[in-house]
Motif scaffolding. Structure first.
Motif, PDB file in Angstrom:
ATOM      1  N   GLU A 217       0.845  -1.209   0.000  1.00 29.74           N
ATOM      2  CA  GLU A 217       0.000   0.000   0.000  1.00 29.74           C
ATOM      3  C   GLU A 217       0.877   1.254   0.000  1.00 29.74           C
ATOM      4  OE1 GLU A 217      -3.763  -1.730   2.619  1.00 29.74           O
ATOM      5  OE2 GLU A 217      -2.352  -0.357   3.547  1.00 29.74           O
ATOM      6  N   GLN A 243     -10.986  -8.682   1.387  1.00 27.17           N
ATOM      7  CA  GLN A 243     -11.121  -7.270   1.020  1.00 27.17           C
ATOM      8  C   GLN A 243      -9.776  -6.708   0.565  1.00 27.17           C
ATOM      9  OE1 GLN A 243     -13.344  -5.091   0.380  1.00 27.17           O
ATOM     10  NE2 GLN A 243     -12.064  -3.262   0.390  1.00 27.17           N
ATOM     11  N   PHE A 244      -8.716  -7.061   1.255  1.00 24.24           N
ATOM     12  CA  PHE A 244      -7.413  -6.563   0.816  1.00 24.24           C
ATOM     13  C   PHE A 244      -7.062  -7.134  -0.556  1.00 24.24           C
ATOM     14  CE2 PHE A 244      -2.924  -6.720   0.106  1.00 24.24           C
ATOM     15  CZ  PHE A 244      -2.584  -5.392   0.319  1.00 24.24           C
ATOM     16  N   ARG A 246      -9.045  -8.033  -2.941  1.00 28.08           N
ATOM     17  CA  ARG A 246      -9.813  -7.313  -3.966  1.00 28.08           C
ATOM     18  C   ARG A 246      -9.251  -5.902  -4.181  1.00 28.08           C
ATOM     19  NH1 ARG A 246     -15.539  -4.873  -2.257  1.00 28.08           N
ATOM     20  NH2 ARG A 246     -16.041  -3.668  -4.110  1.00 28.08           N
ATOM     21  N   PHE A 247      -8.950  -5.230  -3.087  1.00 26.80           N
ATOM     22  CA  PHE A 247      -8.430  -3.862  -3.167  1.00 26.80           C
ATOM     23  C   PHE A 247      -7.108  -3.844  -3.946  1.00 26.80           C
ATOM     24  CE2 PHE A 247      -5.783  -0.522  -1.026  1.00 26.80           C
ATOM     25  CZ  PHE A 247      -6.459   0.577  -1.514  1.00 26.80           C
ATOM     26  N   GLU A 250      -7.985  -4.586  -7.667  1.00 28.47           N
ATOM     27  CA  GLU A 250      -8.796  -3.554  -8.340  1.00 28.47           C
ATOM     28  C   GLU A 250      -8.132  -2.184  -8.344  1.00 28.47           C
ATOM     29  OE1 GLU A 250     -13.358  -5.165  -7.540  1.00 28.47           O
ATOM     30  OE2 GLU A 250     -12.657  -3.406  -6.469  1.00 28.47           O
ATOM     31  N   GLU A 251      -7.428  -1.868  -7.250  1.00 30.96           N
ATOM     32  CA  GLU A 251      -6.986  -0.476  -7.122  1.00 30.96           C
ATOM     33  C   GLU A 251      -5.481  -0.288  -6.965  1.00 30.96           C
ATOM     34  OE1 GLU A 251      -9.457   2.077  -4.674  1.00 30.96           O
ATOM     35  OE2 GLU A 251     -10.966   0.513  -4.538  1.00 30.96           O
ATOM     36  N   LEU A 252      -4.853  -1.179  -6.202  1.00 31.10           N
ATOM     37  CA  LEU A 252      -3.426  -0.953  -5.952  1.00 31.10           C
ATOM     38  C   LEU A 252      -2.571  -1.323  -7.153  1.00 31.10           C
ATOM     39  CD1 LEU A 252      -2.607  -2.222  -2.333  1.00 31.10           C
ATOM     40  CD2 LEU A 252      -2.759   0.129  -3.140  1.00 31.10           C
TER      41      LEU A 252
ATOM     42  N   LEU B  16     -15.789  -6.276   1.305  1.00 29.14           N
ATOM     43  CA  LEU B  16     -15.907  -7.715   1.567  1.00 29.14           C
ATOM     44  C   LEU B  16     -15.664  -8.018   3.045  1.00 29.14           C
ATOM     45  CD1 LEU B  16     -13.996  -9.145  -1.524  1.00 29.14           C
ATOM     46  CD2 LEU B  16     -16.452  -8.904  -1.205  1.00 29.14           C
ATOM     47  N   ASP B  17     -15.211  -7.012   3.770  1.00 29.94           N
ATOM     48  CA  ASP B  17     -14.969  -7.178   5.209  1.00 29.94           C
ATOM     49  C   ASP B  17     -16.114  -6.475   5.936  1.00 29.94           C
ATOM     50  OD1 ASP B  17     -13.760  -7.714   7.594  1.00 29.94           O
ATOM     51  OD2 ASP B  17     -12.192  -6.191   7.411  1.00 29.94           O
ATOM     52  N   ASN B  37     -10.566  -1.040   4.502  1.00 35.96           N
ATOM     53  CA  ASN B  37      -9.199  -1.409   4.856  1.00 35.96           C
ATOM     54  C   ASN B  37      -8.339  -0.138   4.869  1.00 35.96           C
ATOM     55  OD1 ASN B  37      -9.918  -1.977   1.982  1.00 35.96           O
ATOM     56  ND2 ASN B  37      -7.711  -1.915   1.736  1.00 35.96           N
ATOM     57  N   ARG B  43      -5.770   5.853   0.292  1.00 36.59           N
ATOM     58  CA  ARG B  43      -5.935   6.214  -1.119  1.00 36.59           C
ATOM     59  C   ARG B  43      -6.957   7.340  -1.285  1.00 36.59           C
ATOM     60  NH1 ARG B  43      -3.903   3.382  -5.088  1.00 36.59           N
ATOM     61  NH2 ARG B  43      -4.789   3.520  -7.162  1.00 36.59           N
TER      62      ARG B  43
END
Lengths: 372, 486
Positions: A217, A243-244, A246-247, A250-252, B16-17, B37, B43
């Motif tokens: 990140e 969730q991480f 996916r993040f 999708e985004e990082l 999702l969390d 998160n 971001r």
């Protein structure tokens, strides 16, 4: 069906049975090695003296390992370290890797070649397109007495590349987090990221990255890893959830192959279920991270915390019980500090896996990850 | 299942969390909350800060004040998005009661407070800025007879918010009218109020990118505090301690608010029984401005008994009872644990529970259960030792300690005090507190600690947190429109 979808599909009964047969044979071989005076280590030979049976006679397969009880992590705290060296490997160069140690005495595990073998096997699961052979790596994660620094270097070398490193001391980070020293932690993170950026900008052969979720990140805040030429990321070191995952995708780091991995000094490396970006029949991708251990060298059981002799049903939450079976290290039925949900075998890994891996809730501890 | 999403710069995002939200009475899940998160927060905040100037340039304070006015009515009576559903006023109150234990009647009063601040935003800003014309915020300066100029300390206000009482959310709203973007972390049990306020503001025309709501973990909260140039942090002593020396973080810890009787008025304390009872028990004793101490040089035991008798008439009632004056605790076990905590401190000696003798002999101590909810009944303690642990104890129910000791000892040991009501007719005694750095809001005279004056914030000053005065000179002729100094 994509390759990933095919590999992530449920395993057939025959593949599962074959894997089980290989495991039982491997258990017999390891028990024979570790309990033979000519090859076993002082710890297990002494342990066997206290038993009213010879493990070599009664342990015919994985299911019989319960006769040895549960491995205790206290056994790994403190010396003498050589009591873990198998006679059959005596005289070979020895590595000592530590795990834990933020508070109290760390656990130590000896290694001769296991970590190299683990990472070579893991290497076989990486795609050449995302982790191009011959390309260099940046290892941005915990260093010091951990296995990870040498292991990633070996992975890079095994794939024909070299590895660059940035120092990171997770025990210091833990102190900062536990002490609420957030600003110092932010400064340390910046210090680490600055070093990583210098490497990435100064060496254009780096295509592959190992890092932790937090550092990924932080890195992505400063640069586009795609623009810097990174093709594949091996991410691990701390807990990651769906969730991480996916993040990240999708985004990082969209467009970069992102491989969540679970490894530890006691086990080796567990691979994650192949990610299916476009599920058949549509719908959102499943970002659940499911890990499969490096069978038969290591096995996960998800067990009832109140009755560790009972394996929980598929989908049910259980405590992770880890068994490691190599010639260098024999660790039967160790109750880990993690819990998760039991997952069914898949084509790529026709044995049990675990999803939703997290710290065992009953310990009531907070997870300290801080910078790393 | 009702799902409350993260609000990413005005846009809903389903994580999702998720964290379940349960009804305290039944344990049944009433909703689930998306958790952001930390990386996602980082971001968004980076993006917001990068765009803050253009967001500000696109709107004037006056328009935002108007938006707040519209939002007041929407917040009170509008049908507003709550996840995939639409929520009216009663839905909001019911969910608030279910997950926080706030009685419906008390929830309504808190709604009115929030709506008041939204509706009266111009007055609130005038109070915060001491009547600074709003064009000084829009243009960076204002020149009338003299030049005044303020610069921003931050593009973004972060807030790590509590679950104790909805009224607390009126504290951050003025930041928006001052054209400051917001990143809010709601309390774990109380996302309802900040989300409803945000939806009202969005429906009234707030630029979406100015508003972010991020339910998250401790790590996510730290991310908000580290990345927002200015922030508000609500929490207990341990939560706020690591941020105590960070000038960017305005701390809202325990209030330890007190009523202090001067030597001249202690004998007549009974004349102020209503005032003290209100200070202790208003809003269920859940606010940091509720008095947790009544400090007096004499007549303490006598006054304490009178207060105990009065407060012991406040019964536990069902959350939907219009007369409910106590909020429910998270669970029976939690209520029992808090009660035990008080008992342990009493067991140390030199303190007594004056309320015990007024409780129904058949009742189970200070914990009561009504309609599936557990309550802590009002409790008045007494000590003659100003250093006693109970002299500085603040809990989330009407709990007050009468501290009786010589005046100089009381003053020496007063400790940090968010609101101090000094009841004395002696100007010399009153003056002793005017420059007391331990005291935030000072009430001189018979004023309850809970009386709020919206043009004087009781806790820090948001304007001073977000702006600082600077020297500015220019040689431009003022033109129509918005002059820009060189």
């Amino acid at each position: 069906m994509s390759d990933a979808a095919a590999l992530a599909a449920p395993a057939g009964a025959e593949a599962i049975a074959d894997a089980r047969e290989r495991l039982d044979a491997h258990v017999r071989e390891m028990v024979a090695w570790h309990f033979d005076r000519a090859t076993g280590c002082p710890f297990w030979l002494e342990y066997a003296e206290g038993l009213d049976f010879d493990p070599r006679d009664v342990i015919g397969g994985y299911a019989d390992l319960h006769r040895l009880g549960h491995f205790q992590d206290e056994w790994l705290r403190g010396g003498p370290i050589r009591r873990w060296v198998p006679q059959g490997l005596a005289g070979q160069p020895l590595y000592v890797f530590e795990t834990g140690g933020s508070t109290g005495l760390p656990k130590s595990r000896i290694n001769i070649r296991d970590f190299q073998t683990d990472y070579e096997l893991y290497s076989d699961t990486l795609s050449d397109e995302s982790f191009p052979p011959g390309s260099d790596w940046l290892m941005l994660g915990p260093t010091g007495p951990r296995r990870l620094r040498l292991a990633i270097e070996h992975l890079a070398q095994h794939r024909g590349g070299a590895a660059f490193h940035v120092d990171l001391d997770p025990r210091w980070v833990n102190k900062l987090v536990r002490g609420g020293r957030h600003q110092e932690m932010a400064a340390y993170k910046e210090h680490v990221i600055d070093q990583a950026l210098k490497i990435l900008r100064g060496h254009d052969g780096v295509r592959c990255l190992f890092t932790t979720p937090k550092l990924l990140e932080a890195l992505c805040e400063k640069v586009s890893l795609v623009k810097l030429g990174i093709r594949g990321i091996f991410c691990g070191g701390t807990e990651m959830n769906a969730q991480f995952h996916r993040f990240a995708r999708e985004e990082l780091v969209p467009g970069i192959d992102f491989i969540p991995t679970y490894g530890n000094t006691l086990m080796g490396l567990a691979c994650s279920r192949p990610f299916v970006a476009e599920p058949e029949g549509g719908g959102d991708p499943d970002y659940t991270i499911t890990y499969y251990p490096p069978h038969p060298r290591a096995i996960f059981d998800l067990v009832d915390p109140d009755d560790p002799s009972r394996t929980v049903d598929y989908g049910e939450t259980g405590r992770v019980m880890l068994t490691t079976l190599t010639r260098e290290f024999f660790m039967p039925r160790f109750l880990e500090r993690d819990e998760g949900e039991r997952e069914a075998p898949i084509v790529a890994y026709p044995w049990d896996g675990v999803s939703g891996l997290r710290l065992f809730q009953r310990f009531g501890e907070s997870v300290v990850v801080g910078v790393y | 299942m009702l799902h409350l999403p993260v609000l990413r710069r005005g846009s809903p995002y389903r994580s999702l969390d998720v964290q379940p939200l349960a009804d305290l009475r039944t344990g049944q899940r009433v909703a689930e909350l998306s958790l952001a998160n930390p990386g996602l927060i980082a971001r968004d905040l980076t993006e917001t800060q990068a765009e803050a100037r253009s967001l500000r340039d696109g709107i004037r304070c006056e328009e935002l004040v108007g938006i707040c006015g519209k939002a007041a009515e929407l917040f009170l009576d509008g049908e507003l998005p709550a996840g995939q559903r639409s929520h009216g006023r009663e839905d909001y109150l019911a969910h608030l009661a279910a997950t926080t234990g706030m009685p419906l009647a008390m929830g309504r009063r808190n709604m009115d407070k929030i709506a008041f601040v939204l509706r009266e935003m111009e007055r609130v800003l005038a109070g915060l800025t001491r009547d600074l014309p709003l064009d000084a915020i829009d243009d960076g300066w204002h020149e009338d007879e003299r030049m005044v100029s303020f610069r921003r300390t931050s593009d973004l206000l972060g807030a790590v918010l509590p679950s104790n009482s909805p009224g607390v959310h009126s504290l951050w709203i003025p930041a928006l009218a001052l054209k400051t973007c917001l990143a809010l972390k709601p309390g774990r049990q109380e996302p309802w109020t900040p989300m409803r306020i945000a939806q009202a503001l969005l429906a009234a025309g707030t630029p979406p990118a100015m508003l972010g709501i991020y339910p998250t973990s401790h790590a996510g909260a730290a991310e908000i505090l580290l990345r927002s140039g200015r922030s508000l942090l609500f929490g207990d002593r341990a939560t706020v301690a690591p941020w105590r020396h960070d000038p960017g973080v305005q701390l809202h810890g325990p209030g330890w608010s007190k009523v202090l009787f001067g030597p001249d008025c202690a004998a007549r304390a009974a004349d102020h029984l209503e005032l003290v009872a209100e200070s202790v028990a208003a809003n269920g004793g859940r606010s940091c401005i509720n008095a947790s101490g009544v400090w007096m040089p004499s007549h303490g035991h006598q006054f304490g008994l009178a207060l105990a008798e009065k407060l012991s008439t406040i019964p536990a009632r069902a959350l939907d009872d219009p007369a409910a004056a106590l909020a429910a605790q998270p669970s029976a076990a939690a209520a029992e644990a808090v009660s035990q905590f008080v008992e342990q401190r009493l067991a140390g000696g030199r303190a007594e529970d004056l309320t015990a003798r007024f409780r129904d002999p058949g009742a189970a101590g200070r914990v009561a259960t009504v309609d599936g909810s557990s309550f802590l009944l009002p409790t008045v303690l007494y000590t003659d030792d100003p250093t006693h642990l109970l002299a500085q104890t603040e809990l989330l129910f009407p709990l007050v300690t009468i501290v009786e000791a010589p005046t100089e000892q009381l003053i020496d040991h007063l400790g940090e005090t968010l609101v101090l009501s000094v009841i004395s007719d002696d100007p010399g005694f009153q003056r002793r507190f005017l420059d007391d750095r331990r005291v935030d809001r000072l009430n001189l005279g018979a004023i309850p600690t809970t009386r709020v004056s919206w043009d004087q914030p009781h806790e820090g000053n948001l304007f001073h947190h977000l702006f600082e005065q600077r020297a500015l000179q220019h040689d431009l002729a003022t033109s129509a429109g918005s002059p820009s100094p060189r």
